[in-house]
Structure formats: structure tokens, C-alpha cells
Write a protein that holds these residues in place. Structure first.
Motif, mmCIF file in Angstrom:
data_model
loop_
_atom_site.group_PDB
_atom_site.id
_atom_site.type_symbol
_atom_site.label_atom_id
_atom_site.label_comp_id
_atom_site.label_asym_id
_atom_site.label_seq_id
_atom_site.Cartn_x
_atom_site.Cartn_y
_atom_site.Cartn_z
ATOM 1 N N LYS A 118 0.787 -1.234 0.000
ATOM 2 C CA LYS A 118 0.000 0.000 0.000
ATOM 3 C C LYS A 118 0.821 1.288 0.000
ATOM 4 N N PRO A 119 1.813 1.442 0.884
ATOM 5 C CA PRO A 119 2.524 2.724 0.934
ATOM 6 C C PRO A 119 3.399 3.000 -0.290
ATOM 7 N N TYR A 120 3.725 1.963 -1.050
ATOM 8 C CA TYR A 120 4.687 2.114 -2.139
ATOM 9 C C TYR A 120 4.046 2.405 -3.488
ATOM 10 N N LEU A 121 2.771 2.092 -3.662
ATOM 11 C CA LEU A 121 2.137 2.215 -4.968
ATOM 12 C C LEU A 121 1.921 3.669 -5.374
ATOM 13 N N ARG A 122 2.321 3.980 -6.587
ATOM 14 C CA ARG A 122 2.110 5.308 -7.139
ATOM 15 C C ARG A 122 0.830 5.313 -7.973
ATOM 16 N N GLU A 123 0.284 6.516 -8.184
ATOM 17 C CA GLU A 123 -0.917 6.636 -9.011
ATOM 18 C C GLU A 123 -0.557 6.449 -10.482
ATOM 19 N N GLN A 124 -1.513 5.944 -11.267
ATOM 20 C CA GLN A 124 -1.316 5.845 -12.703
ATOM 21 C C GLN A 124 -1.350 7.235 -13.326
ATOM 22 N N ASN A 125 -0.509 7.457 -14.366
ATOM 23 C CA ASN A 125 -0.639 8.722 -15.078
ATOM 24 C C ASN A 125 -1.764 8.608 -16.119
ATOM 25 N N THR A 126 -2.125 9.712 -16.722
ATOM 26 C CA THR A 126 -3.293 9.764 -17.611
ATOM 27 C C THR A 126 -3.165 8.828 -18.803
ATOM 28 N N ILE A 127 -1.997 8.833 -19.440
ATOM 29 C CA ILE A 127 -1.792 8.009 -20.630
ATOM 30 C C ILE A 127 -1.947 6.527 -20.294
ATOM 31 N N ILE A 128 -1.345 6.104 -19.185
ATOM 32 C CA ILE A 128 -1.389 4.693 -18.801
ATOM 33 C C ILE A 128 -2.807 4.281 -18.417
ATOM 34 N N ASP A 186 -11.702 -3.035 -29.590
ATOM 35 C CA ASP A 186 -10.900 -4.028 -30.309
ATOM 36 C C ASP A 186 -10.618 -3.639 -31.753
ATOM 37 N N ASN A 187 -11.512 -2.858 -32.348
ATOM 38 C CA ASN A 187 -11.373 -2.512 -33.762
ATOM 39 C C ASN A 187 -10.521 -1.273 -34.007
ATOM 40 N N LEU A 188 -10.050 -0.656 -32.939
ATOM 41 C CA LEU A 188 -9.243 0.554 -33.073
ATOM 42 C C LEU A 188 -7.817 0.318 -32.601
ATOM 43 N N ASN A 189 -6.888 1.041 -33.170
ATOM 44 C CA ASN A 189 -5.501 1.024 -32.714
ATOM 45 C C ASN A 189 -5.403 1.914 -31.478
ATOM 46 N N PRO A 190 -5.076 1.356 -30.296
ATOM 47 C CA PRO A 190 -5.077 2.174 -29.075
ATOM 48 C C PRO A 190 -4.079 3.332 -29.126
ATOM 49 N N ILE A 191 -2.938 3.123 -29.770
ATOM 50 C CA ILE A 191 -1.928 4.179 -29.843
ATOM 51 C C ILE A 191 -2.472 5.375 -30.614
ATOM 52 N N LYS A 192 -3.044 5.109 -31.790
ATOM 53 C CA LYS A 192 -3.592 6.190 -32.611
ATOM 54 C C LYS A 192 -4.788 6.863 -31.937
ATOM 55 N N ALA A 193 -5.676 6.047 -31.370
ATOM 56 C CA ALA A 193 -6.896 6.582 -30.764
ATOM 57 C C ALA A 193 -6.581 7.480 -29.568
ATOM 58 N N ILE A 194 -5.665 7.034 -28.714
ATOM 59 C CA ILE A 194 -5.322 7.815 -27.514
ATOM 60 C C ILE A 194 -4.535 9.064 -27.884
ATOM 61 N N ALA A 195 -3.630 8.937 -28.857
ATOM 62 C CA ALA A 195 -2.861 10.104 -29.309
ATOM 63 C C ALA A 195 -3.788 11.192 -29.819
ATOM 64 N N SER A 196 -4.812 10.767 -30.581
ATOM 65 C CA SER A 196 -5.772 11.732 -31.114
ATOM 66 C C SER A 196 -6.618 12.344 -29.998
ATOM 67 N N LYS A 197 -6.989 11.509 -29.038
ATOM 68 C CA LYS A 197 -7.875 11.962 -27.957
ATOM 69 C C LYS A 197 -7.222 13.026 -27.081
ATOM 70 N N ILE A 198 -5.927 12.860 -26.775
ATOM 71 C CA ILE A 198 -5.263 13.808 -25.858
ATOM 72 C C ILE A 198 -4.282 14.728 -26.595
ATOM 73 N N GLN A 241 -1.579 14.234 -28.488
ATOM 74 C CA GLN A 241 -0.144 13.981 -28.362
ATOM 75 C C GLN A 241 0.304 13.109 -29.522
ATOM 76 N N SER A 242 1.606 13.021 -29.725
ATOM 77 C CA SER A 242 2.128 12.229 -30.836
ATOM 78 C C SER A 242 1.986 10.731 -30.541
ATOM 79 N N GLU A 243 1.825 9.958 -31.611
ATOM 80 C CA GLU A 243 1.761 8.503 -31.449
ATOM 81 C C GLU A 243 3.056 7.979 -30.845
ATOM 82 N N ARG A 244 4.165 8.595 -31.214
ATOM 83 C CA ARG A 244 5.466 8.174 -30.687
ATOM 84 C C ARG A 244 5.511 8.309 -29.176
ATOM 85 N N ASN A 245 4.951 9.385 -28.628
ATOM 86 C CA ASN A 245 4.954 9.594 -27.183
ATOM 87 C C ASN A 245 4.110 8.540 -26.473
ATOM 88 N N ILE A 246 2.967 8.189 -27.077
ATOM 89 C CA ILE A 246 2.116 7.150 -26.493
ATOM 90 C C ILE A 246 2.847 5.813 -26.527
#
Length: 272
Positions: free
Chosen positions: A151-161, A170-182, A184-189
Motif C-alpha cells: 500500500k505505501p509504495y504504490l504510485r498513481e497511474q498517469n493519464t496516458i497509462i 478491439d477494432n481501433l488502434n489504441p496508440i492512434k486513438a489515444i494520441a488523437s484523444k489527448i 499527443q504524438s503517437e510516438r509519445n504514447i
């Protein structure tokens, strides 16, 4: 049921509060007079192994032998490996879910694994934890003790994760979809995926196709159905039978037909 009693192994579910940290725990012990060797399927999870009994060994596809003395962390498990429990062995395995290993240990290079967990946090926390766990007789109580310890050691998830973890289309590429949503570049995701999970979306998609084939073959075996390899290829999205064979050789170093023959010696760390 004598064999089941002597080769005691089972999964332990985790409370809802920890379901985004661990998929499950796994316990195994060898009460026989001979070593027991099993093959563990790849799971793409990082695992923490505690050994409370006599010697336990891991053997990689490259035939590297690694002894689990008190505790060891390794993964993500991308290829099958053999593990051997000597008579009197008793192991408890925590299966980290998605980015939970990174959230626990922080800025860790997955390439540095396997390693004793104390080396990752530069403290003797896990050696102390192992000593405390060894004094606890009940396996479920050990699991609860580990959960409280975390419990004391766990960090919060960041937004991207969080977005990657919760992605269900299932029918979408998560990298492309999330990059478009926020915006940011696909490379960063992609970099975040690799850094926090220890693997890429492309790697895990290939693994999930292989896992689907494993499940089809296992279902046929349980139902005493003759496996039609052309049907497996079609159901699981393979181009042809040679690609199916290639994946089995890559992940397990055996052919699909040999996998079918050795079902009793193969187990999975994936949660049901």
C-alpha cells in the motif's frame, strides 16, 4: 487425489481494491520425493516469486539456470520457461498487472530483470518481508500481508497509462486513438506504453493471437476433439499454418503438435 495433495498448487484471487495491481497470486509446493518440472506459458506479466522451502529453479529457453533463493522478480514473461520444484519446495508468486510493477518499483529498466527486488529499491525491504512471511503458516494470510505491505509504495497511474489500461475498442488502434484523444504524438504514447508496461502494443497483439490459439487447442484437448490446424489458423487470425508454428516456436520453443502432447506439463500464470 493423492497426486493433487502431493503436488499442491492453486490460484488466489485478490480483493477488488487491488484488482488493478495484481491479477492473482499463485501457490505451489512439492510434497513428493522427486523434483517436479513444469513449463510456464508466457503471460506478458512481471512476477515476484517468494520461495519458502527447499530449492526452486527457473530455466530459460537459452538453458540459463536461475535459483530462487528467497525472492526474485522477473518479466514481463514473453517466452515460456521451465521451473523445477525440489522436494520440500514451496513458492508464492505475485502476478503484477499491466503497469503495476512500474508503479511499485518506480523508474526501473525491465532489461535489468531478473533480479532480487531489494536491488531495485536499494533497501532490504523484501528480505525483511520474506522473513516475516516465512513465520506465517497460512498462504492466504501471507497474501494479505503482502497486500498491506504494498500500500505505501504504490504510485498513481498517469493519464496516458490509465487510458491504455482501460482501452476496450478491439477494432481501433489504441496508440492512434489515444494520441488523437489527448492531442499527443503517437510516438509519445508508444514510448509510455513500452516504459510503463515493458512491452509494445504490437508485441502484446501477437501474444494475444498466440494465446487464443493455445485456448482453442486446450479446449479441443479437454473435449477430446481432434484439432484441425487449418481451423485453428482461421479462428485465431494467422496467415497460414507456418505462421502458427513460428509463434509456438518463438513463445515456447516447441511445435503446436508437441504442445498438444505435453498438456499436463504446461501451466499458465494468466488469471482465469
Amino acid at each position: 487425489m493423492k497426486d493433487a495433495e502431493e503436488n499442491n498448487n492453486y490460484r488466489i484471487a485478490v480483493p477488488l481494491a487491488f484488482e488493478n495491481v495484481f491479477s492473482h497470486f499463485y501457490f505451489a509446493e512439492n510434497k513428493t520425493d522427486l523434483p517436479i518440472t513444469k513449463t510456464l506459458l508466457p503471460s506478458f506479466q512481471t512476477i515476484l516469486v517468494f520461495n519458502f522451502g527447499s530449492r526452486a529453479f527457473l530455466k530459460s529457453e537459452q538453458n540459463n539456470i536461475l535459483e530462487v533463493e528467497k525472492c526474485l522478480v522477473l518479466g514481463p514473461i514473453k517466452q515460456a520457461f521451465d521451473y523445477t520444484l525440489d522436494p520440500g519446495s514451496e513458492i508464492l508468486v505475485a502476478n503484477f498487472k499491466e503497469d503495476a510493477f512500474y508503479r511499485f518499483f518506480g523508474n526501473v529498466l525491465f532489461d535489468a530483470l531478473p533480479i532480487h527486488p531489494d536491488a531495485l529499491i536499494q533497501k532490504n525491504c523484501f528480505t525483511t518481508l520474506w522473513e516475516e512471511l516465512k513465520e506465517i503458516a497460512n498462504t492466504k494470510d501471507r497474501v494479505n500481508y503482502i497486500l498491506e505491505f504494498c500500500k505505501p509504495y504504490l504510485r498513481e497511474q498517469n493519464t496516458i497509462i490509465s487510458l491504455l489500461s482501460d482501452f476496450k475498442e478491439d477494432n481501433l488502434n489504441p496508440i492512434k486513438a489515444i494520441a488523437s484523444k489527448i492531442n499527443q504524438s503517437e510516438r509519445n504514447i508508444q514510448l509510455n506504453q513500452k516504459k510503463f508496461f515493458g512491452y509494445t502494443v504490437k508485441e502484446v497483439n501477437r501474444y494475444e493471437r498466440f494465446l487464443k490459439a493455445v485456448e482453442v487447442i486446450q479446449k479441443n484437448a479437454v473435449g477430446s476433439i481432434i484439432t484441425d490446424w487449418i481451423t485453428v489458423v482461421d479462428q485465431c487470425g494467422y496467415y497460414d499454418q507456418s505462421q502458427l508454428i513460428h509463434d509456438f516456436k518463438y513463445y515456447m520453443n516447441i511445435s503446436p503438435t508437441k504442445f498438444l502432447k505435453f498438456q499436463n506439463d504446461i501451466c499458465s500464470s494468466k488469471a482465469d
